[in-house]
Design a protein around this motif. Structure first.
Motif, PDB file in Angstrom:
ATOM      1  N   THR A   1       0.802  -1.227   0.000  1.00  0.00           N
ATOM      2  CA  THR A   1       0.000   0.000   0.000  1.00  0.00           C
ATOM      3  C   THR A   1       0.834   1.276   0.000  1.00  0.00           C
ATOM      4  OG1 THR A   1      -0.185  -0.075   2.422  1.00  0.00           O
ATOM      5  CG2 THR A   1      -1.948  -1.122   1.142  1.00  0.00           C
TER       6      THR A   1
ATOM      7  N   TYR B   1       0.852   3.554  -3.155  1.00  0.00           N
ATOM      8  CA  TYR B   1      -0.197   4.558  -3.373  1.00  0.00           C
ATOM      9  C   TYR B   1       0.090   5.875  -2.659  1.00  0.00           C
ATOM     10  CZ  TYR B   1      -3.003   0.786  -5.357  1.00  0.00           C
ATOM     11  OH  TYR B   1      -3.465  -0.243  -6.136  1.00  0.00           O
TER      12      TYR B   1
ATOM     13  N   LYS C   1      -6.255   2.259  -2.300  1.00  0.00           N
ATOM     14  CA  LYS C   1      -5.296   1.219  -1.931  1.00  0.00           C
ATOM     15  C   LYS C   1      -5.840  -0.205  -2.001  1.00  0.00           C
ATOM     16  CE  LYS C   1      -2.489   4.242   0.976  1.00  0.00           C
ATOM     17  NZ  LYS C   1      -1.851   4.452   2.303  1.00  0.00           N
ATOM     18  N   ASP C   2      -7.131  -0.364  -2.022  1.00  0.00           N
ATOM     19  CA  ASP C   2      -7.706  -1.713  -2.064  1.00  0.00           C
ATOM     20  C   ASP C   2      -8.171  -2.094  -3.464  1.00  0.00           C
ATOM     21  OD1 ASP C   2      -9.741   0.110  -2.200  1.00  0.00           O
ATOM     22  OD2 ASP C   2     -11.057  -0.901  -0.767  1.00  0.00           O
TER      23      ASP C   2
END
Length: 331
Positions: free
Chosen positions: A27, A30, A70-71
């Motif tokens: 993550t 990002y 991020k997902d």
């Protein structure tokens, strides 16, 4: 605003989709960029399932539709392949698709819709079977951006190497080295390092022959005829460059920090020491492209032998994305 990095899926029968997902599972990516994948939804969905990933695929047609969360993996879906494509096999369909992903990314970069291109590996045999007779990514990028003065740079945390020649036979490579090419590549490398924030790059040029010719003992003074005039021209412009130097000791000196950039004369002279240092952290950078196109890549191949087995390492893709971020303008 963070740069948009267009990530091409590469050859779908290899580890490209896997390393992209593994990289985007970090993550922190990002925090410094907006990643955008260009590929096929069917393949990426298959790989998300194969890796038991919690990431969600978001299919779009333009960068403006991306979520950049991020997902989520934002994907421009070219819809060229099906999920039953075999792992680890040379495929004309996958070769064609790999070219088309890169072609789309170049168009986006030329139109300033993305800041840089980061490529997963393609397979040259598959590329040729797909109808595209290029030696590799670098030559496709040069052709589609109408660039004649370009070079390949390899970067690791400990060393950077730029090449006078790359994908050609050794005899042809040596014959194609000229003072003009030597000067041009020194200049390309120097300007790239300046752009990355290095104020006064130190550059060294490898000799063509063993021991850089040993004052005429080896070879026919290729160093003096083909390299030295280009080096002296760069020196006259104030560039801190020396050589030609024996390659064996030069790479040792570069590894300990004496130089910021090594100019290699041919493919294996530059690639071998970089890959010995650590292929997982290596990044391939194409420098000098027209339209301000920036391209970075992992410094390994499609790894057909481990494709689909959840064994690929995503570190080189993370490093390639980070290099693209460092060189990118914001769009």
């Amino acid at each position: 605003m963070k740069p948009i990095i267009g990530i091409t899926m590469g050859d779908a029968a290899g580890v490209g989709p896997e390393i992209i997902i593994k990289a985007l599972s970090d993550t922190t990516i990002y925090d410094t960029c907006r990643p955008l994948v260009i590929g096929d939804a069917s393949i990426m969905s298959r790989e998300l399932t194969n890796l038991n990933s919690n990431l969600t695929l978001h299919c779009i047609t333009t960068p403006n539709e991306a979520l950049f969360t991020k997902d989520t993996i934002d994907l421009i879906d070219l819809n060229l392949l099906t999920a039953n494509l075999a792992y680890g096999e040379v495929s004309a369909a996958a070769g064609n698709a790999a070219f088309r992903y890169l072609e789309k990314a170049i168009d986006l970069a030329k139109n300033n819709e993305i800041s840089a291109i980061c490529t997963a590996p393609l397979n040259k045999e598959a590329l040729h079977k797909g109808g595209y007779l290029y030696p590799g990514h670098t030559e496709i990028l040069a052709d589609l951006t109408q660039t004649t003065d370009f070079s390949m740079m390899l970067a690791t945390p400990d060393m950077k190497v730029i090449h006078l020649t790359t994908h050609m036979g050794l005899i042809e490579a040596i014959q194609s080295i000229t003072p003009e090419r030597t000067y041009s590549v020194i200049k390309l490398g120097y300007n790239t390092l300046l752009k990355s924030g290095l104020a006064s790059p130190k550059i060294a040029v490898c000799g063509i022959n063993p021991h850089a010719g040993e004052n005429g003992l080896f070879g026919n003074d290729e160093e003096g005829k083909q390299l030295l005039p280009g080096i002296e021209r760069a020196q006259a412009e104030g560039i801190d460059v020396i050589g030609p130097l024996p390659a064996d000791t030069l790479f040792y000196r570069a590894g300990r920090g004496d130089f910021d950039l090594v100019v290699a004369c041919y493919h294996d002279q530059g690639h071998t020491p970089v890959k010995v240092l650590g292929i997982e952290s290596g990044v391939n950078i194409t420098v000098g492209l027209n339209y301000g196109v920036i391209r970075t890549s992992v410094d390994h191949g499609t790894a057909f032998d481990i494709a689909g087995k959840n064994k690929a390492n995503g570190e080189s893709m993370i490093a390639a994305i980070q290099s693209a971020i460092e060189l990118s303008p914001i769009v």
